[in-house]
Write a protein that holds these residues in place. Structure first.
Motif, short mmCIF file in Angstrom:
data_model
loop_
_atom_site.label_atom_id
_atom_site.label_comp_id
_atom_site.label_asym_id
_atom_site.label_seq_id
_atom_site.Cartn_x
_atom_site.Cartn_y
_atom_site.Cartn_z
N ASP A 1 -31.60 17.97 13.88
CA ASP A 1 -31.11 17.61 15.22
C ASP A 1 -30.32 18.78 15.81
N GLU B 1 -27.49 11.23 24.35
CA GLU B 1 -28.44 10.86 23.30
C GLU B 1 -27.96 11.36 21.95
N ARG B 2 -27.50 12.61 21.94
CA ARG B 2 -27.01 13.16 20.66
C ARG B 2 -25.74 12.42 20.22
N TYR C 1 -24.57 7.32 13.24
CA TYR C 1 -24.56 7.83 11.86
C TYR C 1 -23.16 7.65 11.24
N ARG D 1 -26.62 9.24 18.52
CA ARG D 1 -27.10 9.44 17.16
C ARG D 1 -25.94 9.74 16.21
#
Ligand SMILES: Cc1ncc(COP(=O)(O)O)c(C=O)c1O
Length: 428
Positions: A15, A329-330, A337, A333
């Motif tokens: 990523d 979006e990142r 996580y 994620r």
């Protein structure tokens, strides 16, 4: 689920597209086995991008070579430096360029906005905030109510979460405004709450507040650079934000303000004025009265502080380049996580995540409540023993913010492990 360190490393290798870690200076770790800090306090003070020093050096050099002529002759002339920030700031908050201005600091901007937009009457003078509003905002609205001759204890309405819940539900804010909106002069909420990390539904609250005849303002301290914003389309009346958190522009850096287009030509609004409020075309004719401009610039007072603005410009350029939607979006994620690793480790320990579990109701922050350990002590030990920087907020929360421009999956993994390990050893 099995989330070993190797998985964090693998995610970091995959990523990469919207990470800009290499563009930042990561502080050295004060403890633990890794050379760099895992820095999850970017919601308090963002890290320094490498190009900030270049930009400040540029101003120092130009001040040396041009001195007073730098106002007009510098590569980025100082007299109109604030105008360079207009487009990227507007893009960031979803506004027209004419609706935004970079100036002052956040609390000052909140007051300047309230001077124009808190216009109480005996029948309609309430200011609605969330009960967990940031203390500075609480002081600000209370002082505004008192300034207008109202009792802050009754004029300021603090909305509380439902019993047993940690966050204020947006639908409850809307229901309150439908029920009680007739007495509300101003709604001023944090778009992302500093304590719980909850992201309110700004569109529906703004709509309900305005339908009730109130003015709706937003404190975007924890939202600007964190979540995508559409202030113009949502019809927000005004907003203000700081730039030292997710916007990485340095301690106490210059803040921003937004005023919706529909108010820009309203010359009946009360405003304080200074020489930067006036039309730049006639500013230096040295007349005694303001030539009004119909943009958010008319809320400016002073000439722009270039050393404080240069980092904001550099930072906004970085956000424009990566794009807020990509960063969101990142951040989803990374936050997901972090939540998974914490979930795997917490077990039946006296630790709970109070930030909403729905990703749509939060920004890039998880607030972790410690039922037994002292949050300040845990935070200090995370930093000194594990090189993990988070922050403690009294009475019982540690905030972890995986700011997506520079935080890695491995940082999240380290933060979760450090937190749980320190809690296990607290009191020892
Ligand atoms: C939500 C919120 N509002 C207001 C402030 C006050 O900011 P300033 O000192 O820049 O006026 C802060 C500072 O952290 C904040 O988090």
């Amino acid at each position: 689920m099995d989330l070993p360190e190797s998985r964090a490393r693998a995610l970091d290798a995959e990523d990469v597209e919207h990470s800009r870690r290499g563009a930042f200076l990561i502080p050295p770790a004060e403890g633990g086995p890794y050379p760099e800090s895992a820095y999850l306090a970017g919601n308090s003070l963002g890290l320094q991008a490498r190009k900030i020093r270049e930009r400040l050096d540029e101003v120092l050099r130009e001040w040396h070579s041009w001195a007073v002529e730098g106002h007009t002759e510098a590569q980025r002339p100082w007299v109109s430096y604030h105008a360079l920030l207009r487009e990227p700031a507007a893009t960031l908050v979803g506004a027209l360029p004419s609706e935004v201005v970079s100036m002052n600091s956040l609390t000052v901007n909140l007051h300047l906005m309230m001077i124009s937009f808190y216009r109480p009457t005996p029948e309609r003078h309430a200011i609605v905030v969330e009960d967990t509003t940031f203390p500075s905002d609480s002081y600000a609205v209370r002082s505004q109510a008192a300034f207008h001759g109202f009792d802050p204890d009754t004029a300021v309405v603090r909305l509380e979460p439902r019993t047993g819940e940690n966050g204020l539900r947006s639908e409850d804010v809307v229901a309150f405004l439908e029920r009680e909106g007739h007495r509300v002069a101003l709604v001023l909420l944090g778009a992302v709450n500093y304590y719980s990390g909850e992201h309110l539904d700004m569109a529906s609250i703004t709509k309900a507040g305005r339908a009730a005849g109130a003015v709706v303002g937003w404190d975007l301290a924890h939202a600007a650079g964190n979540v995508p914003l559409r202030l113009h389309d949502w019809g927000v009346d005004w907003a203000a934000w700081c730039t030292y958190k997710y916007l990485n522009s340095g301690p106490g850096s210059i803040a921003g303000a937004f005023v919706h287009e529909r108010h820009l030509a309203d010359r009946s609004l009360p405003k304080l004025a200074g020489w930067w409020s006036t039309d730049p075309e006639t500013r230096f004719l040295m007349r005694p009265t303001v030539d009004p401009v119909d943009t958010a610039d008319s809320w400016q007072l002073s000439n722009p502080p270039i050393f404080a603005m240069a980092p904001v410009l550099a930072s906004l350029e970085m956000f424009a380049e990566v794009g807020m939607d990509n960063l969101r979006e990142r951040s989803l994620r990374l936050t997901g996580y972090l939540e998974s690793v914490l979930g795997e480790l917490i077990g039946d320990r006296p630790i709970s995540i109070i930030t909403p579990r729905d990703p749509g109701r939060r920004g890039t922050q998880l607030s972790v409540r410690l039922q037994e350990a002292s949050v300040r002590e845990v935070c200090t030990r995370m930093r000194l023993e594990h090189g993990v920087v988070a922050d403690a907020r009294d009475p019982d929360v540690i905030r972890l913010a995986p700011a997506p421009l520079y935080v890695s999956y491995h940082d999240c993994w380290r933060a979760a492990h450090a937190l749980v390990e320190v809690v296990d050893n607290s009191g020892r």
